[in-house]
Structure formats: structure tokens, C-alpha cells
Design a protein around this motif. Structure first.
Motif, PDB file in Angstrom:
ATOM      1  N   TYR A   1     -13.487   2.907  -0.838  1.00 37.82           N
ATOM      2  CA  TYR A   1     -12.393   3.160  -0.956  1.00 37.82           C
ATOM      3  C   TYR A   1     -12.402   3.288   0.976  1.00 37.82           C
ATOM      4  O   TYR A   1     -12.664   3.978   1.826  1.00 37.82           O
ATOM      5  CB  TYR A   1     -11.924   4.504  -1.401  1.00 37.82           C
ATOM      6  CG  TYR A   1     -10.311   4.561  -0.853  1.00 37.82           C
ATOM      7  CD1 TYR A   1      -9.198   3.804  -2.265  1.00 37.82           C
ATOM      8  CD2 TYR A   1      -9.840   4.928   0.247  1.00 37.82           C
ATOM      9  CE1 TYR A   1      -7.767   3.975  -1.116  1.00 37.82           C
ATOM     10  CE2 TYR A   1      -8.657   5.425   0.688  1.00 37.82           C
ATOM     11  CZ  TYR A   1      -7.943   5.390  -0.486  1.00 37.82           C
ATOM     12  OH  TYR A   1      -6.266   5.547   0.345  1.00 37.82           O
TER      13      TYR A   1
ATOM     14  N   CYS B   1     -10.047   3.800   4.265  1.00 43.72           N
ATOM     15  CA  CYS B   1      -8.967   4.350   5.021  1.00 43.72           C
ATOM     16  C   CYS B   1      -7.837   3.369   5.736  1.00 43.72           C
ATOM     17  O   CYS B   1      -8.183   2.821   6.564  1.00 43.72           O
ATOM     18  CB  CYS B   1      -9.062   5.413   5.343  1.00 43.72           C
ATOM     19  SG  CYS B   1      -9.277   6.841   4.279  1.00 43.72           S
TER      20      CYS B   1
ATOM     21  N   HIS C   1      -8.730  14.679   7.666  1.00 40.64           N
ATOM     22  CA  HIS C   1      -8.345  13.855   6.839  1.00 40.64           C
ATOM     23  C   HIS C   1      -9.909  13.623   5.820  1.00 40.64           C
ATOM     24  O   HIS C   1      -8.836  14.505   4.577  1.00 40.64           O
ATOM     25  CB  HIS C   1      -7.831  12.752   6.992  1.00 40.64           C
ATOM     26  CG  HIS C   1      -7.780  11.507   6.472  1.00 40.64           C
ATOM     27  ND1 HIS C   1      -6.364  12.063   5.647  1.00 40.64           N
ATOM     28  CD2 HIS C   1      -7.668  10.749   6.432  1.00 40.64           C
ATOM     29  CE1 HIS C   1      -6.406  11.311   4.992  1.00 40.64           C
ATOM     30  NE2 HIS C   1      -6.886   9.692   4.501  1.00 40.64           N
ATOM     31  N   HIS C   2     -10.580  13.485   6.459  1.00 43.32           N
ATOM     32  CA  HIS C   2     -11.866  13.173   4.528  1.00 43.32           C
ATOM     33  C   HIS C   2     -12.137  14.674   4.099  1.00 43.32           C
ATOM     34  O   HIS C   2     -11.813  14.814   3.852  1.00 43.32           O
ATOM     35  CB  HIS C   2     -12.734  12.077   5.649  1.00 43.32           C
ATOM     36  CG  HIS C   2     -12.412  11.009   5.528  1.00 43.32           C
ATOM     37  ND1 HIS C   2     -13.360  10.547   6.474  1.00 43.32           N
ATOM     38  CD2 HIS C   2     -11.231   9.878   5.375  1.00 43.32           C
ATOM     39  CE1 HIS C   2     -12.425   9.041   6.319  1.00 43.32           C
ATOM     40  NE2 HIS C   2     -11.534   9.119   5.985  1.00 43.32           N
TER      41      HIS C   2
ATOM     42  N   GLU D   1      -9.493  15.112   1.786  1.00 39.69           N
ATOM     43  CA  GLU D   1      -9.289  14.342   0.646  1.00 39.69           C
ATOM     44  C   GLU D   1     -10.303  14.671  -0.954  1.00 39.69           C
ATOM     45  O   GLU D   1     -10.998  15.271  -1.402  1.00 39.69           O
ATOM     46  CB  GLU D   1      -9.689  13.378   1.441  1.00 39.69           C
ATOM     47  CG  GLU D   1      -8.888  12.121   1.832  1.00 39.69           C
ATOM     48  CD  GLU D   1      -9.065  10.475   1.076  1.00 39.69           C
ATOM     49  OE1 GLU D   1     -10.019  10.822   1.094  1.00 39.69           O
ATOM     50  OE2 GLU D   1      -8.862  10.236   3.172  1.00 39.69           O
TER      51      GLU D   1
HETATM   52 ZN    ZN Z   1      -7.716   8.360   3.476  1.00 46.23          ZN
END
Ligand code: ZN
Ligand code: AMP
Length: 476
Positions: free
Chosen positions: A28, A30, A255-256, A259
Motif C-alpha cells: 500500500y 499513500c 500520518h503513518h 495510521e
Molecule cells: Zn496514507
């Protein structure tokens, strides 16, 4: 390629890569926020992870790799454009205008990244919109995940918002970026919203006013926070655990980190390996509108810089080092590729070359791979050169028009480049008999040659005869 080694930001070490399921290696990355054209920096993660994708396909087979890259289409900048268009009298509801802006940006994005030779993401080799999920199509999954986090005591609703409670996972929060919650609070200069229990708590859901896009939820009409989008889409498309999660280093925190917190606290295993590319700069400076050195991929393409040249420059720096885009590098890349493409016109098959596979297998050492290609080109090893260009995504299946000599076919261009190289090598070693033989042969074959500061140029004369050229090439 024996073992693939990848640097895992999470463990801060290079690790042997062992997929969870070698029949479906899952990654995955971003993707872009689709509010406008991609700038040159945005292309860096696309190209870095495109090389990784190609390497994974090479090792595990194209049908055994799944690559998901999302589109973030919930964003205030998209809303602003839509609101302006609405105010200017464009027909359609705000939602329709928002959708139209995201749609047009996605079309640009595809065109620009295609021009850079980036493969489209796929589910086990099958290219489909599913491999490029749009956040707005996964709102239900986000709401379900947020509800679950509330149930598990990791999130709370307050004043129409839902926030993730970092104190509920103090032991894990901050591990990826190497900071503790207490350090973060000490270093934070953000204005703290009164409804937050801890200043580091982050938004999972926020309320929308009437002039903003919104979806109904247990917490009222609103829209998701950015971080939950990736957690929900990755879970839906890749499952409880998957192999690799990538993005730019600017996304590592928050962000990560966020997540990971959301997905782990929801009970998902999430990604095993975290990979981050360093940032791109321009002529030694951060790329910024205020510095006047901001440009998009399309700006470069429109100026006539070939996509292959942009890609070559990007890959000439290792992905974990800051990379500097300079005009000098661009010019050199163009010269090198012109030469290589002419040589590759002579190749009849791509031959695997293990030193090159090993370089790429060593945490994507693309600069080392390019050094090897220089050696291969200099020794005239055209079949291995073709293999190398192909795995780096620098081989568009035929010599691109910008690199061909007008009037000659690819094969003729290849023959000519090789002959000219042989002639120049003969001159350097003072074998003037061989140099003259080739020059005379070229003239007989109807080729005019001119020595310039940038190498030797050739053009086609009316009496051009490829059969004579072939005989010269064969030594007659
Ligand atoms: Zn992301
Ligand atoms: P965004 O559209 O801003 O969410 O960014 C999309 C991707 O581009 C993310 O993976 C970012 O990390 C990456 N990115 C943004 N700016 C740069 C830059 N200057 N150099 C390298 N990557 C960047």
C-alpha cells in the motif's frame, strides 16, 4: 535475485524480505490528494515504489503482487475550487463540482505518471479502479472502524468530532517516528482544541457545515479525518496484515504514526515493512511556490523534457537520500539515454544480469544499477543493457521518438550507433585502418557523419542502403 533486502523504517534496519504470502505480495502506498496537478516532488514516491513494484513482480510474478495506491479526494483545497466554480455559476451541486474537480485531477495524474513510465497499481496484476481507491467510496468502512475504536476505548466523540485517544495506546504511539507522547506534547506548538483530552489526540471524524461535503454518521453529518482513510482502505483491500506500506518521509509523522495507531488498536496486524522516500529539492533548495522554483511534472513535459529523462534523474539518487533536481542532471540524463537507446536498438533479447538484480535487491540501490548500466553500455553488452533498462522502467518497448535519428528505423539507428562507437574506439587506439574502413563503409551506405562537441551525428543521404550498412557492420 537471491534475497530482497528492504530498509524498514519501523525497525530502522535493512531486513530480508519474506512475504506473508508469496502468491499475493501486498503493498500500500499513500497516493496523492487530488486537488491539482502533481508537482515534481509528488513523482518521487510514485517512481520509487514503481521500481519496487517491478522488482516484486520480477521476483514473485506479475500475478502475485498487489499494489494499492489511494486517491485522497476529501480535502479543503478540492472544496475551495468547487465552491469558487459554484459561485462563478457553474452548473451542478457542490458534491458534483467536488467530484468533477477530483475526476479531472485524477485524469491529469494518470497522464503525467504514465508519461514517467509508472505502471498502474493492480490487484494481483489486474489493473482496475479498485487498486486506486478513492476515499469517498470507503466512508462506510471508515465509520465502521471509528465505531469499533470507540467501542474498544481508543476513541471518543466530542462536539461532533471523534478523536483518537493517544493515551489509550501510550506504549505504541510514536514508535515509528521514534518519539514518545510526552516528548510530542512538549514539542507541540499547536493550538489545542478544548474538546481534546490530550493535545496529541487526532481527528477521526469532523463535522461539516452546509457548504462542505458531508456524510451522515452516528456523530452527525461530517467527514473523515485524513489518517483514517488509509487505515480503512488498506484493511478493506489488503486484509488484516500486509507486507509493505510506503510513502514520503514527510508522512512518517503524524500520518503513518496515526495510521498504525488506528489499525493496531482496531485489532489489525497492518503493515510489516514501512518504507519512506526522502524529499526532492530543486537546485539545492526546498521546492516552494514562495521560492519561485515550484513546478509540476506537466510543466517539465510541456517544456519537452522526456518522461524517461525525468525518471532517470529521479532514480540516479537512492530513495533514502534527499534528491536534487538540477538542469545539469537533466541534460546529462538525456545524453546518456540517447546513447543507450541507440545501442538497445541492436539488442535481440533481454538477458538477465545478476549484479543488476542484486543491486536492486539491496534496498533498491538504483544509483548502483545505473552505474552498472554505464559499464554494460561501454562494453557494448546490449542484451543486458536492455534487461536493465526494462526492470528500471526505462524501456518504453521501442526507442522513444525523441531519441531516434530522424529518417532511420530503430534497428538502423542501433547499427549506426554501434559502428560510430567502433570507429571512435579505433581512432582512440590509433587503428586508423579500421576507422577509415568504417567511415568509408558508412559513406558507401549513404550515411553522412559529422563529429561535434556532443559526439558524432549522422544523417541519411538519398543513396542510403541498409544492406551495405549490414556488411560494414559484419566487417566487410
Ligand atoms: Zn496514507
Ligand atoms: P500529497 O498529495 O501532498 O498528499 O503527497 C503525495 C505524495 O508525495 C506523498 O507520498 C508525499 O510524501 C510525497 N511528496 C510530497 N512532496 C514531496 C517532495 N518534495 N519530495 C518527495 N516526495 C514528496
Amino acid at each position: 535475485m537471491t534475497t530482497l533486502k528492504l530498509y524498514n523504517t519501523k525497525t530502522r534496519s535493512k531486513e530480508d524480505f519474506a512475504p506473508i504470502d508469496a502468491r499475493d505480495v501486498r503493498m500500500y502506498v499513500c497516493g496523492p490528494t487530488v486537488y491539482d496537478r502533481a508537482h515534481l516532488g509528488n513523482a518521487r514516491p510514485v517512481l520509487v515504489f514503481d521500481v519496487l513494484y517491478r522488482v516484486l513482480r520480477h521476483v514473485y510474478g506479475a500475478d502475485h503482487v498487489t499494489y494499492v495506491r489511494n486517491f485522497t479526494d476529501v480535502d479543503d483545497r478540492i472544496n475551495e475550487t468547487a465552491q469558487k466554480r459554484k459561485a462563478a455559476g457553474e452548473p451542478g451541486t457542490l458534491e458534483e463540482l467536488i467530484r468533477a474537480r477530483s475526476d479531472e485531477t485524477i485524469v491529469w495524474y494518470h497522464a503525467d505518471m504514465d508519461a514517467l513510465g509508472a505502471l498502474r497499481p493492480s490487484i494481483k496484476g489486474e489493473v482496475s479502479p479498485k487498486a486506486e481507491p478513492r476515499a469517498t467510496e470507503y466512508i462506510d468502512q471508515m465509520i465502521a472502524m471509528i465505531s469499533d475504536l470507540i467501542d474498544k476505548g481508543h476513541a471518543y466523540a466530542a462536539e461532533g468530532h471523534v478523536l483518537f485517544a493517544v493515551d489509550s495506546w501510550k506504549e505504541g504511539y510514536g514508535k515509528l517516528s521514534g518519539r514518545s507522547v510526552d516528548d510530542m506534547i512538549a514539542g507541540a506548538r499547536v493550538e489545542v482544541a478544548p474538546y481534546k483530552r490530550n493535545p496529541m489526540d487526532f481527528v477521526l471524524w469532523k463535522p461539516s457545515t452546509d457548504d462542505l461535503p458531508g456524510w451522515s454518521s452516528p456523530w452527525g453529518r461530517g467527514r473523515p479525518g485524513w489518517h483514517i482513510e488509509c487505515s480503512a482502505m488498506a484493511h478493506d483491500l489488503l486484509g488484516e496484515t500486509f507486507d509493505i506500506h510506503g510513502g514520503g518521509i514527510d508522512l512518517q509523522f503524524p500520518h503513518h504514526e496515526n495510521e498504525i495507531a488506528q489499525s493496531t488498536c482496531a485489532g489489525h496486524g497492518f503493515a510489516k515493512v514501512w518504507m519512506h522516500n526522502e524529499m526532492l529539492q530543486v537546485e539545492g533548495k526546498k521546492m516552494a511556490k514562495s521560492l519561485g522554483n515550484f513546478f509540476t511534472v506537466r510543466d517539465l513535459l510541456d517544456q519537452g523534457v522526456p518522461g524517461e529523462v525525468i525518471r532517470f534523474v529521479m532514480l540516479s539518487t537512492h530513495y533514502r537520500k534527499p534528491m536534487d533536481w538540477t538542469e545539469k542532471k537533466r541534460d546529462e540524463a538525456e545524453k546518456t539515454l540517447r546513447k543507450w537507446y541507440r545501442l538497445v536498438g541492436l539488442a535481440d533479447t533481454a538477458s538477465r544480469y545478476s549484479p543488476l538484480e542484486n543491486a536492486l535487491g539491496d534496498d533498491l540501490n538504483t544509483p548502483e544499477a545505473i552505474t552498472l548500466l554505464h559499464h554494460l553500455a561501454n562494453s557494448g553488452d546490449v542484451n543486458t543493457l536492455l534487461f536493465g533498462l526494462d526492470i528500471l522502467g526505462l524501456w518504453p518497448r521501442e526507442v522513444p521518438a525523441w531519441a531516434t535519428v530522424p529518417g532511420f528505423t530503430d534497428a538502423e539507428t542501433g547499427l549506426l550507433s554501434d559502428l560510430v562507437q567502433r570507429r571512435n574506439a579505433a581512432r582512440r587506439r590509433k587503428d586508423f585502418a579500421e576507422a577509415d574502413r568504417i567511415r568509408d563503409g558508412l559513406i558507401r551506405a549513404g550515411v553522412e557523419i559529422r563529429d561535434t562537441a556532443n559526439g558524432t551525428d549522422f544523417s541519411k543521404l538519398a543513396n542510403f542502403d541498409v544492406n551495405i550498412l549490414d556488411r560494414v557492420w559484419g566487417g566487410e
